[in-house]
Write a protein that holds these residues in place. Sequence first.
Motif, PDB file in Angstrom:
ATOM      1  N   LEU A 251      -5.697  20.850   5.116  1.00 29.96           N
ATOM      2  CA  LEU A 251      -4.355  20.760   4.565  1.00 29.96           C
ATOM      3  C   LEU A 251      -4.342  19.840   3.354  1.00 29.96           C
ATOM      4  O   LEU A 251      -5.186  18.949   3.221  1.00 29.96           O
ATOM      5  N   VAL A 252      -3.358  20.038   2.480  1.00 24.04           N
ATOM      6  CA  VAL A 252      -3.212  19.223   1.272  1.00 24.04           C
ATOM      7  C   VAL A 252      -2.054  18.257   1.457  1.00 24.04           C
ATOM      8  O   VAL A 252      -0.928  18.666   1.761  1.00 24.04           O
ATOM      9  N   THR A 253      -2.326  16.965   1.291  1.00 23.56           N
ATOM     10  CA  THR A 253      -1.280  15.945   1.291  1.00 23.56           C
ATOM     11  C   THR A 253      -1.533  15.021   0.113  1.00 23.56           C
ATOM     12  O   THR A 253      -2.667  14.613  -0.131  1.00 23.56           O
ATOM     13  N   GLU A 254      -0.492  14.719  -0.623  1.00 24.09           N
ATOM     14  CA  GLU A 254      -0.605  13.843  -1.784  1.00 24.09           C
ATOM     15  C   GLU A 254       0.217  12.580  -1.550  1.00 24.09           C
ATOM     16  O   GLU A 254       1.186  12.584  -0.791  1.00 24.09           O
ATOM     17  N   LEU A 255      -0.184  11.475  -2.196  1.00 22.93           N
ATOM     18  CA  LEU A 255       0.603  10.249  -2.124  1.00 22.93           C
ATOM     19  C   LEU A 255       1.909  10.460  -2.868  1.00 22.93           C
ATOM     20  O   LEU A 255       1.928  10.994  -3.977  1.00 22.93           O
ATOM     21  N   SER A 256       3.013  10.064  -2.279  1.00 22.21           N
ATOM     22  CA  SER A 256       4.319  10.244  -2.906  1.00 22.21           C
ATOM     23  C   SER A 256       4.714   9.005  -3.683  1.00 22.21           C
ATOM     24  O   SER A 256       4.289   7.891  -3.387  1.00 22.21           O
ATOM     25  N   GLY A 257       5.541   9.213  -4.713  1.00 20.96           N
ATOM     26  CA  GLY A 257       6.039   8.083  -5.489  1.00 20.96           C
ATOM     27  C   GLY A 257       4.996   7.505  -6.408  1.00 20.96           C
ATOM     28  O   GLY A 257       3.948   8.083  -6.663  1.00 20.96           O
ATOM     29  N   ALA A 258       5.315   6.328  -6.958  1.00 21.58           N
ATOM     30  CA  ALA A 258       4.392   5.655  -7.875  1.00 21.58           C
ATOM     31  C   ALA A 258       3.146   5.243  -7.127  1.00 21.58           C
ATOM     32  O   ALA A 258       3.198   4.750  -6.007  1.00 21.58           O
ATOM     33  N   LYS A 259       2.012   5.431  -7.744  1.00 21.65           N
ATOM     34  CA  LYS A 259       0.732   5.136  -7.109  1.00 21.65           C
ATOM     35  C   LYS A 259       0.304   3.728  -7.498  1.00 21.65           C
ATOM     36  O   LYS A 259      -0.118   3.476  -8.607  1.00 21.65           O
ATOM     37  N   SER A 260       0.402   2.790  -6.578  1.00 26.84           N
ATOM     38  CA  SER A 260      -0.027   1.415  -6.831  1.00 26.84           C
ATOM     39  C   SER A 260      -1.173   1.079  -5.910  1.00 26.84           C
ATOM     40  O   SER A 260      -1.467   1.801  -4.968  1.00 26.84           O
ATOM     41  N   SER A 261      -1.838  -0.042  -6.189  1.00 20.58           N
ATOM     42  CA  SER A 261      -2.984  -0.437  -5.383  1.00 20.58           C
ATOM     43  C   SER A 261      -2.591  -0.642  -3.929  1.00 20.58           C
ATOM     44  O   SER A 261      -3.368  -0.398  -3.010  1.00 20.58           O
ATOM     45  N   ALA A 262      -1.360  -1.086  -3.690  1.00 20.49           N
ATOM     46  CA  ALA A 262      -0.911  -1.313  -2.319  1.00 20.49           C
ATOM     47  C   ALA A 262      -0.704  -0.002  -1.570  1.00 20.49           C
ATOM     48  O   ALA A 262      -0.712   0.028  -0.341  1.00 20.49           O
ATOM     49  N   ASP A 263      -0.496   1.097  -2.297  1.00 16.33           N
ATOM     50  CA  ASP A 263      -0.259   2.387  -1.663  1.00 16.33           C
ATOM     51  C   ASP A 263      -1.539   3.191  -1.474  1.00 16.33           C
ATOM     52  O   ASP A 263      -1.516   4.261  -0.876  1.00 16.33           O
ATOM     53  N   GLU A 264      -2.640   2.716  -1.998  1.00 15.50           N
ATOM     54  CA  GLU A 264      -3.875   3.475  -1.915  1.00 15.50           C
ATOM     55  C   GLU A 264      -4.324   3.612  -0.464  1.00 15.50           C
ATOM     56  O   GLU A 264      -4.467   2.631   0.262  1.00 15.50           O
ATOM     57  N   LYS A 265      -4.540   4.844  -0.029  1.00 14.73           N
ATOM     58  CA  LYS A 265      -5.034   5.100   1.313  1.00 14.73           C
ATOM     59  C   LYS A 265      -6.452   5.653   1.227  1.00 14.73           C
ATOM     60  O   LYS A 265      -6.925   6.050   0.165  1.00 14.73           O
ATOM     61  N   PHE A 266      -7.108   5.687   2.380  1.00 12.92           N
ATOM     62  CA  PHE A 266      -8.417   6.315   2.435  1.00 12.92           C
ATOM     63  C   PHE A 266      -8.280   7.785   2.050  1.00 12.92           C
ATOM     64  O   PHE A 266      -7.232   8.409   2.263  1.00 12.92           O
TER      65      PHE A 266
END
Length: 309
Positions: free
Chosen positions: A222-237
């Motif tokens: 499945l495809v999932t993308e990070l939502s909203g502004a991408k900041s270092s705190a939002d970075e996931k594996f």
Amino acid sequence: MITPMPNTTTSKIARGLVEAQEHYTLTTSRVLTLIVVVNADDEVDAVLDSIRDASHEHPSRVLVVIRGNRRAEPLLNAELRVGGEAGASEIVVMHLFGALADNAESVVTPLLLPDTPIVVWWPTAAPPEPARTPIGALGQRRITHATTKQDLGNLSSGYTPGDTDMAWGEITQWRGIVASSLDRLPHEAVQRVEVSGPSNSLAVDLAAAWLHDRLGVPVKRLVTELSGAKSSADEKFTIHSVHFFRDTSDIIIDAVEAGSVRVNVPGSPESMVALNTRSSAEILSEELRHLDADKAYAHTLRGLRQVDY
């Protein structure tokens, strides 16, 4: 220390290496020869940084081949890097122009260390059949960096024992977490699996193929993308989640915050496990520890065609 060697030859480079060992008290305990192939417009400095960081675990003779303008006159410009510029290795950066750019194997062969393994790394581009390229044929281990699903498909059809890819090394620790989770009670057969992550992440594709090969059940990517502004705190594996569907006890492993994943196994307390996206230096260091054929990677490539998208 960086010693420029413009308009040089391999024999002069070899003498320069000997002089460096004599005058700069370099250790001669090199464990392998690492050949690195890049193009002139690649981020060569970033590649050199990764090599230097990995050298502390694997002191090597590193031969960096930078392919320049094929239409120019044949020319070899080199830099000899030792000391702080090379970490625990000795690095020869070679800029090849003209006919030499397409005959890099003839340039590096006189500089190979005798009686040591040879590893070839393409950090920015993946040839379709690494072992069948002239320079790839020199190595017993070949490390690519696929960037598209087409690259991955080509690597699958052109696989030769000794091949591996950086995207495969990216998920090593994640695979350990998955295996540990499936080993917990209660033990039930997995019926199907869903793996999700960014559309452009080849690590997610390899993770799905690995699970299909190991479990022999339907796997959906499945495809999932990070939502909203991408900041270092939002970075996931890279792999956002994996869901194992079982009769009565589903297992879910998902990246809920930067630097960790949540493991949910029925009958056990929910746990958080530290997991970061690995750097190129970390992946390179791991791949250099294993110079035999990676059978798990070969089986994973075989499973790519069976994944449901």
